[in-house]
Design a protein around this motif. Structure first.
Motif, PDB file in Angstrom:
ATOM      1  N   MET A  53      -7.281  -1.629 -18.978  1.00 43.11           N
ATOM      2  CA  MET A  53      -7.915  -2.758 -18.325  1.00 43.11           C
ATOM      3  C   MET A  53      -7.659  -2.671 -16.827  1.00 43.11           C
ATOM      4  O   MET A  53      -6.545  -2.453 -16.382  1.00 43.11           O
ATOM      5  CB  MET A  53      -7.340  -4.057 -18.885  1.00 43.11           C
ATOM      6  N   LYS A  54      -8.723  -2.855 -16.056  1.00 43.58           N
ATOM      7  CA  LYS A  54      -8.623  -2.846 -14.601  1.00 43.58           C
ATOM      8  C   LYS A  54      -8.119  -4.195 -14.092  1.00 43.58           C
ATOM      9  O   LYS A  54      -8.340  -5.219 -14.725  1.00 43.58           O
ATOM     10  CB  LYS A  54      -9.988  -2.560 -13.960  1.00 43.58           C
ATOM     11  N   VAL A  55      -7.469  -4.171 -12.936  1.00 44.02           N
ATOM     12  CA  VAL A  55      -6.990  -5.409 -12.329  1.00 44.02           C
ATOM     13  C   VAL A  55      -7.464  -5.479 -10.889  1.00 44.02           C
ATOM     14  O   VAL A  55      -7.294  -4.535 -10.113  1.00 44.02           O
ATOM     15  CB  VAL A  55      -5.452  -5.504 -12.366  1.00 44.02           C
ATOM     16  N   LYS A  56      -8.063  -6.625 -10.545  1.00 44.25           N
ATOM     17  CA  LYS A  56      -8.429  -6.913  -9.164  1.00 44.25           C
ATOM     18  C   LYS A  56      -7.548  -8.051  -8.680  1.00 44.25           C
ATOM     19  O   LYS A  56      -7.538  -9.126  -9.272  1.00 44.25           O
ATOM     20  CB  LYS A  56      -9.905  -7.313  -9.072  1.00 44.25           C
ATOM     21  N   ILE A  57      -6.800  -7.797  -7.638  1.00 49.99           N
ATOM     22  CA  ILE A  57      -5.991  -8.843  -7.014  1.00 49.99           C
ATOM     23  C   ILE A  57      -6.733  -9.284  -5.770  1.00 49.99           C
ATOM     24  O   ILE A  57      -7.021  -8.484  -4.884  1.00 49.99           O
ATOM     25  CB  ILE A  57      -4.572  -8.344  -6.685  1.00 49.99           C
ATOM     26  N   CYS A  58      -7.056 -10.568  -5.736  1.00 54.48           N
ATOM     27  CA  CYS A  58      -7.905 -11.083  -4.674  1.00 54.48           C
ATOM     28  C   CYS A  58      -7.131 -12.000  -3.741  1.00 54.48           C
ATOM     29  O   CYS A  58      -6.068 -12.514  -4.084  1.00 54.48           O
ATOM     30  CB  CYS A  58      -9.094 -11.824  -5.288  1.00 54.48           C
ATOM     31  N   GLY A  59      -7.677 -12.213  -2.560  1.00 59.77           N
ATOM     32  CA  GLY A  59      -7.082 -13.121  -1.600  1.00 59.77           C
ATOM     33  C   GLY A  59      -5.890 -12.543  -0.867  1.00 59.77           C
ATOM     34  O   GLY A  59      -5.019 -13.274  -0.399  1.00 59.77           O
ATOM     35  N   LEU A  60      -5.854 -11.226  -0.735  1.00 60.88           N
ATOM     36  CA  LEU A  60      -4.742 -10.574  -0.034  1.00 60.88           C
ATOM     37  C   LEU A  60      -4.877 -10.783   1.468  1.00 60.88           C
ATOM     38  O   LEU A  60      -5.968 -10.709   2.021  1.00 60.88           O
ATOM     39  CB  LEU A  60      -4.713  -9.081  -0.370  1.00 60.88           C
ATOM     40  N   ARG A  61      -3.725 -11.013   2.129  1.00 62.96           N
ATOM     41  CA  ARG A  61      -3.769 -11.279   3.566  1.00 62.96           C
ATOM     42  C   ARG A  61      -2.665 -10.586   4.355  1.00 62.96           C
ATOM     43  O   ARG A  61      -2.702 -10.627   5.582  1.00 62.96           O
ATOM     44  CB  ARG A  61      -3.682 -12.789   3.829  1.00 62.96           C
ATOM     45  N   THR A  62      -1.697  -9.998   3.660  1.00 65.09           N
ATOM     46  CA  THR A  62      -0.584  -9.376   4.389  1.00 65.09           C
ATOM     47  C   THR A  62      -0.400  -7.931   3.968  1.00 65.09           C
ATOM     48  O   THR A  62      -0.736  -7.538   2.844  1.00 65.09           O
ATOM     49  CB  THR A  62       0.743 -10.123   4.137  1.00 65.09           C
ATOM     50  N   GLU A  63       0.153  -7.156   4.871  1.00 63.10           N
ATOM     51  CA  GLU A  63       0.438  -5.752   4.585  1.00 63.10           C
ATOM     52  C   GLU A  63       1.400  -5.626   3.409  1.00 63.10           C
ATOM     53  O   GLU A  63       1.234  -4.766   2.543  1.00 63.10           O
ATOM     54  CB  GLU A  63       1.037  -5.100   5.835  1.00 63.10           C
ATOM     55  N   GLU A  64       2.395  -6.510   3.366  1.00 61.93           N
ATOM     56  CA  GLU A  64       3.379  -6.481   2.283  1.00 61.93           C
ATOM     57  C   GLU A  64       2.713  -6.695   0.924  1.00 61.93           C
ATOM     58  O   GLU A  64       2.991  -5.994  -0.040  1.00 61.93           O
ATOM     59  CB  GLU A  64       4.437  -7.560   2.536  1.00 61.93           C
ATOM     60  N   ALA A  65       1.805  -7.668   0.846  1.00 63.07           N
ATOM     61  CA  ALA A  65       1.121  -7.958  -0.415  1.00 63.07           C
ATOM     62  C   ALA A  65       0.183  -6.820  -0.811  1.00 63.07           C
ATOM     63  O   ALA A  65       0.104  -6.453  -1.982  1.00 63.07           O
ATOM     64  CB  ALA A  65       0.356  -9.271  -0.315  1.00 63.07           C
ATOM     65  N   VAL A  66      -0.524  -6.250   0.159  1.00 63.64           N
ATOM     66  CA  VAL A  66      -1.416  -5.116  -0.115  1.00 63.64           C
ATOM     67  C   VAL A  66      -0.616  -3.937  -0.664  1.00 63.64           C
ATOM     68  O   VAL A  66      -0.977  -3.326  -1.673  1.00 63.64           O
ATOM     69  CB  VAL A  66      -2.199  -4.708   1.156  1.00 63.64           C
ATOM     70  N   PHE A  67       0.499  -3.637  -0.017  1.00 63.19           N
ATOM     71  CA  PHE A  67       1.346  -2.529  -0.455  1.00 63.19           C
ATOM     72  C   PHE A  67       1.876  -2.786  -1.867  1.00 63.19           C
ATOM     73  O   PHE A  67       1.821  -1.912  -2.731  1.00 63.19           O
ATOM     74  CB  PHE A  67       2.505  -2.333   0.523  1.00 63.19           C
TER      75      PHE A  67
ATOM     76  N   VAL B 275      -2.908 -13.186 -19.520  1.00 64.84           N
ATOM     77  CA  VAL B 275      -3.736 -11.989 -19.323  1.00 64.84           C
ATOM     78  C   VAL B 275      -3.963 -11.263 -20.653  1.00 64.84           C
ATOM     79  O   VAL B 275      -5.030 -10.719 -20.899  1.00 64.84           O
ATOM     80  CB  VAL B 275      -3.162 -11.058 -18.235  1.00 64.84           C
ATOM     81  N   GLN B 276      -2.979 -11.319 -21.547  1.00 65.53           N
ATOM     82  CA  GLN B 276      -3.158 -10.683 -22.852  1.00 65.53           C
ATOM     83  C   GLN B 276      -4.225 -11.417 -23.664  1.00 65.53           C
ATOM     84  O   GLN B 276      -5.055 -10.798 -24.324  1.00 65.53           O
ATOM     85  CB  GLN B 276      -1.840 -10.650 -23.617  1.00 65.53           C
TER      86      GLN B 276
ATOM     87  N   ALA C 117      -0.242  -6.921 -17.261  1.00 71.23           N
ATOM     88  CA  ALA C 117      -1.622  -6.447 -17.417  1.00 71.23           C
ATOM     89  C   ALA C 117      -1.698  -4.986 -17.816  1.00 71.23           C
ATOM     90  O   ALA C 117      -2.507  -4.603 -18.650  1.00 71.23           O
ATOM     91  CB  ALA C 117      -2.393  -6.668 -16.122  1.00 71.23           C
ATOM     92  N   LYS C 118      -0.871  -4.157 -17.216  1.00 73.58           N
ATOM     93  CA  LYS C 118      -0.953  -2.721 -17.461  1.00 73.58           C
ATOM     94  C   LYS C 118      -0.044  -2.265 -18.594  1.00 73.58           C
ATOM     95  O   LYS C 118      -0.244  -1.195 -19.155  1.00 73.58           O
ATOM     96  CB  LYS C 118      -0.589  -1.943 -16.196  1.00 73.58           C
ATOM     97  N   GLY C 119       0.912  -3.088 -18.966  1.00 69.08           N
ATOM     98  CA  GLY C 119       1.899  -2.689 -19.965  1.00 69.08           C
ATOM     99  C   GLY C 119       1.374  -2.546 -21.363  1.00 69.08           C
ATOM    100  O   GLY C 119       1.995  -1.913 -22.195  1.00 69.08           O
ATOM    101  N   ARG C 120       0.227  -3.129 -21.644  1.00 68.85           N
ATOM    102  CA  ARG C 120      -0.310  -3.068 -22.992  1.00 68.85           C
ATOM    103  C   ARG C 120      -1.033  -1.760 -23.290  1.00 68.85           C
ATOM    104  O   ARG C 120      -1.269  -1.434 -24.423  1.00 68.85           O
ATOM    105  CB  ARG C 120      -1.255  -4.243 -23.236  1.00 68.85           C
ATOM    106  N   GLY C 121      -1.496  -1.081 -22.252  1.00 69.23           N
ATOM    107  CA  GLY C 121      -2.158   0.202 -22.449  1.00 69.23           C
ATOM    108  C   GLY C 121      -3.540   0.102 -23.064  1.00 69.23           C
ATOM    109  O   GLY C 121      -4.073   1.083 -23.548  1.00 69.23           O
ATOM    110  N   SER C 122      -4.142  -1.092 -23.078  1.00 70.61           N
ATOM    111  CA  SER C 122      -5.482  -1.205 -23.657  1.00 70.61           C
ATOM    112  C   SER C 122      -6.524  -0.895 -22.615  1.00 70.61           C
ATOM    113  O   SER C 122      -6.344  -1.148 -21.444  1.00 70.61           O
ATOM    114  CB  SER C 122      -5.715  -2.610 -24.221  1.00 70.61           C
ATOM    115  N   GLU C 123      -7.608  -0.355 -23.031  1.00 70.74           N
ATOM    116  CA  GLU C 123      -8.742  -0.098 -22.140  1.00 70.74           C
ATOM    117  C   GLU C 123      -9.893  -0.948 -22.635  1.00 70.74           C
ATOM    118  O   GLU C 123     -10.303  -0.846 -23.785  1.00 70.74           O
ATOM    119  CB  GLU C 123      -9.150   1.373 -22.165  1.00 70.74           C
TER     120      GLU C 123
END
Length: 194
Positions: free
Chosen positions: A1-15, A149-150, A185-191
């Motif tokens: 499963m893909k994840v989109k994180i939205c509303g990013l505003r800082t370098e720290e959060a992007v990283f 998320v599951q 989100a990524k720990g389940r390994g489902s696609e």
């Protein structure tokens, strides 16, 4: 499963988002949003992105403005989050994610016909049966968090999820919440079948 994180505003959060495995990083170009960022800031932030796709989120902006900002910032995709008609999307010079809100104007036929590569459905809980007929990849959004998320994945088997507010403390992205969400989100390994 893909994840989109939205509303990013800082370098720290992007990283942190990219390091944790987010597939899409969203930047909001809507002046009325508390997560609004300026194009100059996004251009600087996207220089730090190596793997994830960058997405500009727009709400009923002039299409020329959308194209100029997308080019200026080097965005990979454009998310249309307003009432943009299909003709509008056809002149956007980047692949399009079109946001629909369940119960407002959503219909599977309309979503399938819209010239977008990905459909984003906000307020997702009520929509599972109807969206099974979608022919395009589906991102579910609206209240997605580490704790559900599951459930979203099991209900929809989506292409991915779009998350923003649940990763914030006092309107700032929390590095800990980003990491916690990505592990869930990524720990389940489902696609998702999309």
């Amino acid at each position: 499963m893909k994840v989109k994180i939205c509303g990013l505003r800082t370098e720290e959060a992007v990283f942190a988002a990219e390091e944790a495995g987010a597939d899409f990083l969203g930047f909001v170009f809507y002046g009325k949003s508390p997560r609004h960022v300026l194009p100059e800031a996004v251009r600087d932030l996207t220089r730090h992105v190596h793997r994830a796709k960058t997405v500009g989120v727009f709400v009923d902006a002039a299409v020329d403005e959308v194209n100029v900002i997308a080019e200026f910032c080097g965005l990979d995709l454009v998310q249309l989050h307003g009432h943009e008609p299909p003709e509008y999307a056809r002149v956007v010079r980047r692949p399009v994610i079109k946001s629909f809100r369940w119960g407002d104007d959503f219909s599977v036929e309309k979503a399938n016909a819209y010239p977008a590569e990905i459909v984003l459905l906000d307020s997702w809980r009520e929509a599972a049966a109807e969206t099974a007929r979608l022919e395009k990849p589906l991102l579910v959004a609206g209240g997605v968090a580490s704790g559900n998320v599951q459930e979203a994945d099991e209900l929809f088997r989506p292409y991915g999820v779009d998350v923003s507010g649940s990763l914030e403390i006092e309107r700032q992205k929390s590095i800990e919440k980003i990491r916690e969400f990505m592990a869930a989100a990524k720990g389940r390994g489902s696609e998702g079948a999309g």
